[in-house]
Design a protein around this motif. Structure first.
Motif, PDB file in Angstrom:
ATOM      1  N   LEU A 158       0.859  -1.172   0.000  1.00 36.51           N
ATOM      2  CA  LEU A 158       0.000   0.000   0.000  1.00 36.51           C
ATOM      3  C   LEU A 158       0.900   1.227   0.000  1.00 36.51           C
ATOM      4  O   LEU A 158       1.677   1.447   0.932  1.00 36.51           O
ATOM      5  N   GLY A 159       0.840   2.019  -1.061  1.00 38.54           N
ATOM      6  CA  GLY A 159       1.669   3.209  -1.145  1.00 38.54           C
ATOM      7  C   GLY A 159       1.001   4.393  -0.476  1.00 38.54           C
ATOM      8  O   GLY A 159      -0.220   4.548  -0.540  1.00 38.54           O
ATOM      9  N   PHE A 160       1.812   5.234   0.181  1.00 28.44           N
ATOM     10  CA  PHE A 160       1.240   6.417   0.812  1.00 28.44           C
ATOM     11  C   PHE A 160       2.167   7.614   0.658  1.00 28.44           C
ATOM     12  O   PHE A 160       3.363   7.485   0.377  1.00 28.44           O
ATOM     13  N   LYS A 161       1.582   8.788   0.858  1.00 29.40           N
ATOM     14  CA  LYS A 161       2.303  10.060   0.842  1.00 29.40           C
ATOM     15  C   LYS A 161       1.991  10.770   2.143  1.00 29.40           C
ATOM     16  O   LYS A 161       0.833  11.024   2.468  1.00 29.40           O
ATOM     17  N   LEU A 162       3.040  11.092   2.906  1.00 27.85           N
ATOM     18  CA  LEU A 162       2.903  11.667   4.236  1.00 27.85           C
ATOM     19  C   LEU A 162       3.347  13.125   4.205  1.00 27.85           C
ATOM     20  O   LEU A 162       4.390  13.453   3.625  1.00 27.85           O
ATOM     21  N   LEU A 163       2.557  13.990   4.808  1.00 24.58           N
ATOM     22  CA  LEU A 163       2.859  15.419   4.839  1.00 24.58           C
ATOM     23  C   LEU A 163       3.483  15.773   6.185  1.00 24.58           C
ATOM     24  O   LEU A 163       2.921  15.456   7.241  1.00 24.58           O
ATOM     25  N   ASP A 164       4.660  16.410   6.172  1.00 29.19           N
ATOM     26  CA  ASP A 164       5.294  16.789   7.438  1.00 29.19           C
ATOM     27  C   ASP A 164       4.841  18.179   7.876  1.00 29.19           C
ATOM     28  O   ASP A 164       4.019  18.833   7.221  1.00 29.19           O
ATOM     29  N   ASP A 165       5.367  18.651   9.006  1.00 29.26           N
ATOM     30  CA  ASP A 165       4.921  19.920   9.581  1.00 29.26           C
ATOM     31  C   ASP A 165       5.266  21.118   8.714  1.00 29.26           C
ATOM     32  O   ASP A 165       4.692  22.204   8.880  1.00 29.26           O
ATOM     33  N   ASP A 166       6.224  20.960   7.813  1.00 31.34           N
ATOM     34  CA  ASP A 166       6.628  22.056   6.938  1.00 31.34           C
ATOM     35  C   ASP A 166       5.951  22.001   5.574  1.00 31.34           C
ATOM     36  O   ASP A 166       6.307  22.756   4.667  1.00 31.34           O
ATOM     37  N   GLY A 167       5.003  21.071   5.411  1.00 33.63           N
ATOM     38  CA  GLY A 167       4.289  20.956   4.146  1.00 33.63           C
ATOM     39  C   GLY A 167       5.008  20.165   3.084  1.00 33.63           C
ATOM     40  O   GLY A 167       4.664  20.250   1.903  1.00 33.63           O
ATOM     41  N   ASN A 168       6.016  19.366   3.473  1.00 34.67           N
ATOM     42  CA  ASN A 168       6.763  18.544   2.519  1.00 34.67           C
ATOM     43  C   ASN A 168       6.199  17.134   2.470  1.00 34.67           C
ATOM     44  O   ASN A 168       5.727  16.600   3.480  1.00 34.67           O
ATOM     45  N   ASN A 169       6.297  16.507   1.301  1.00 33.18           N
ATOM     46  CA  ASN A 169       5.798  15.151   1.114  1.00 33.18           C
ATOM     47  C   ASN A 169       6.893  14.116   1.348  1.00 33.18           C
ATOM     48  O   ASN A 169       8.045  14.305   0.932  1.00 33.18           O
ATOM     49  N   HIS A 170       6.516  13.002   1.978  1.00 29.33           N
ATOM     50  CA  HIS A 170       7.411  11.870   2.203  1.00 29.33           C
ATOM     51  C   HIS A 170       6.678  10.615   1.749  1.00 29.33           C
ATOM     52  O   HIS A 170       5.556  10.354   2.190  1.00 29.33           O
ATOM     53  N   TYR A 171       7.306   9.828   0.862  1.00 28.18           N
ATOM     54  CA  TYR A 171       6.657   8.664   0.274  1.00 28.18           C
ATOM     55  C   TYR A 171       7.024   7.399   1.040  1.00 28.18           C
ATOM     56  O   TYR A 171       8.160   7.253   1.519  1.00 28.18           O
ATOM     57  N   GLY A 172       6.051   6.477   1.142  1.00 26.17           N
ATOM     58  CA  GLY A 172       6.302   5.251   1.880  1.00 26.17           C
ATOM     59  C   GLY A 172       5.379   4.128   1.459  1.00 26.17           C
ATOM     60  O   GLY A 172       4.558   4.283   0.544  1.00 26.17           O
ATOM     61  N   TRP A 173       5.523   2.994   2.126  1.00 24.11           N
ATOM     62  CA  TRP A 173       4.724   1.809   1.804  1.00 24.11           C
ATOM     63  C   TRP A 173       4.392   1.031   3.073  1.00 24.11           C
ATOM     64  O   TRP A 173       5.089   1.134   4.087  1.00 24.11           O
ATOM     65  N   ILE A 174       3.291   0.262   2.991  1.00 24.20           N
ATOM     66  CA  ILE A 174       2.880  -0.667   4.045  1.00 24.20           C
ATOM     67  C   ILE A 174       2.682  -2.026   3.389  1.00 24.20           C
ATOM     68  O   ILE A 174       1.913  -2.142   2.430  1.00 24.20           O
ATOM     69  N   ARG A 175       3.375  -3.050   3.893  1.00 23.59           N
ATOM     70  CA  ARG A 175       3.275  -4.392   3.292  1.00 23.59           C
ATOM     71  C   ARG A 175       2.130  -5.161   3.938  1.00 23.59           C
ATOM     72  O   ARG A 175       2.046  -5.261   5.159  1.00 23.59           O
ATOM     73  N   CYS A 176       1.252  -5.718   3.092  1.00 23.62           N
ATOM     74  CA  CYS A 176       0.047  -6.393   3.578  1.00 23.62           C
ATOM     75  C   CYS A 176      -0.231  -7.655   2.759  1.00 23.62           C
ATOM     76  O   CYS A 176       0.269  -7.820   1.640  1.00 23.62           O
ATOM     77  N   ASP A 177      -1.046  -8.523   3.342  1.00 24.17           N
ATOM     78  CA  ASP A 177      -1.664  -9.645   2.636  1.00 24.17           C
ATOM     79  C   ASP A 177      -3.175  -9.474   2.714  1.00 24.17           C
ATOM     80  O   ASP A 177      -3.702  -9.003   3.725  1.00 24.17           O
TER      81      ASP A 177
END
Length: 301
Positions: A169-188
């Motif tokens: 599951l791909g996600f985009k996380l917003l930090d306190d300064d308004g910047n994007n950080h990309y990540g993933w969650i592994r699932c079945d």
């Protein structure tokens, strides 16, 4: 200052889990990785798992197993049971990668998160949304268990996909300064769309750096400003030009699905790679030797 702010937040993970790892082999990228040990299994209606991904005291996402019963008039009045696996976004600070579909019958949109393959790039090239409900799987059946229907639009379970093992599951996380950080969650998603298993997750701490799904060692640095003494990677038409390398640098090219389409070991400091036989579009060029491990995005046209 932005990096320090995120590093301060990371300190809280040490007291939560010994599975926390901060990874990275460059000052321009670091990956936070958390192993959910043991895996969280949502196999009963009402079970849920909530994540505060950046450990800032605000819950970002809840994954849950839902079940309810209803009457349906088509094809005849009958009693049905429906089971859903859902991701519910709890804050404006996170968005999930997925498909948005408008249904005229309901006069509304529905949202279906992608089931990304291993090493697929989680980056700005994906579609993201912050809808409160994202549907992994739907199973609907008569009260006696017969007549099972599934969700054709769902990526994690449908008629053609009986289960999803080690998808992301791909996600985009917003930090306190308004910047994007990309990540993933592994699932079945198993048991004909009735059980969701959450295994681990990771995200890139440096703003706007993409991350490869499932990769906790390497990073993807997309469209960064050139760093002194770092190789330069460019695309001209269908030719990829790389210069400033060390000898014996391994060059690997991936498409955006994470599939490796080309690999070679450079015998000189510069190389031209002709991609005439490949489909135009976005590719990831990875360079690796004793001193560097970098990836850049190029566009063939």
């Amino acid at each position: 200052m932005k990096t320090k702010k995120w590093q301060l937040k990371l300190a809280g993970y040490a007291s939560l889990s010994t599975s926390f790892l901060l990874m990275g082999n460059s000052s321009s990228a670091q990956v936070l990785y958390v192993d959910i040990d043991p895996d969280t299994i949502l196999d009963l209606p009402g079970e849920q798992f909530t994540l505060d991904i950046d450990n800032n005291g605000v819950d970002d996402l809840t994954l849950f197993n839902s079940s309810f019963s209803f009457y349906m008039a088509t094809p005849w009045w009958s009693y049905w049971t429906r089971k859903d696996l859902i991701g519910s976004i709890l804050t404006d600070g996170i968005q999930l990668a997925g498909l948005k579909i408008f249904y005229y019958f309901y006069s509304s949109f529905r949202y279906y998160p992608y089931a990304l393959d291993n090493l697929a790039a989680v980056s700005a090239d994906l579609n993201f949304n912050n809808a409160p409900i994202n549907i992994f799987a739907i199973t609907t059946n008569f009260h006696d268990g017969a007549g099972i229907l599934s969700c054709n639009e769902c990526f994690w379970y449908n008629y053609l996909i009986p289960e999803s093992i080690d998808k992301y599951l791909g996600f985009k996380l917003l930090d306190d300064d308004g910047n994007n950080h990309y990540g993933w969650i592994r699932c079945d998603v198993i048991d004909t769309g009735r059980t969701l298993i959450i295994k681990d997750y990771a995200y890139e701490l440096m703003p706007d750096n993409a991350i490869l799904a499932g990769d906790t060692t390497h990073f993807v640095s997309i469209e960064q400003n050139p760093i002194e003494n770092m190789p330069q990677i460019y695309a001209f038409g269908t030719t990829i030009q790389i210069s400033g390398m060390l000898n014996n640098t391994t060059i690997t090219i991936f498409n955006l699905s994470g599939a490796k389409v080309y690999e070679t070991i450079a015998a000189s400091t510069s190389i031209s790679i002709f991609m005439d036989n490949f489909t135009n579009g976005v590719y990831l060029v990875k360079l690796m030797n004793e001193e560097i491990d970098i990836t850049r995005k190029v566009v063939l046209n």
